[in-house]
Design a protein around this motif. Structure first.
Motif: not given
Length: 112
Positions: A55-67, A73-74
């Motif tokens: 998993i490579f996540v780029i989050m710029s708008g906030g939110g839940s990493l778990l979500d 993954i799903h």
């Protein structure tokens, strides 16, 4: 299912930070509902499918990493196809059977 950091060489990402908590949470919450581990067995005691999810996540708008991770993954597991495998019994009393992989994409099946 192993969740691996891209910087590691073949091992799990275990450096004592919150990624271990995320890994454990995702593994316990998702895998039992998305993957039947018994169906991943090809030849008992010899061959089994191993699923790695990077998993490579780029989050710029906030939110839940778990979500974000769980949704990714799903979606990935629901689209993954495994080739059709035939198990050939060991010859001459040998222990380990061999496997034959069907290269026909039409014969592939979704993860059980």
């Amino acid at each position: 299912v192993d969740f691996m950091h891209p910087q590691t060489k073949g091992g799990n990402y275990n450096n004592g930070n919150s990624s271990n908590e995320l890994e454990s949470t995702l593994l316990n919450l998702l895998v039992p509902h998305l993957v039947d581990k018994k169906e991943l067995c090809i030849a008992p005691d010899h061959y089994v499918w191993k699923l790695n999810i990077d998993i490579f996540v780029i989050m710029s708008g906030g939110g839940s990493l778990l979500d974000v991770c769980s949704q990714g993954i799903h979606a990935a597991l629901k689209q993954t196809l495994l080739p059709n495998i035939s198990v050939v019994p060991a010859e001459g009393g040998g222990d380990k059977p061999t496997i034959q992989v069907d290269s026909d994409i039409q014969a592939a099946k979704k993860i059980p």
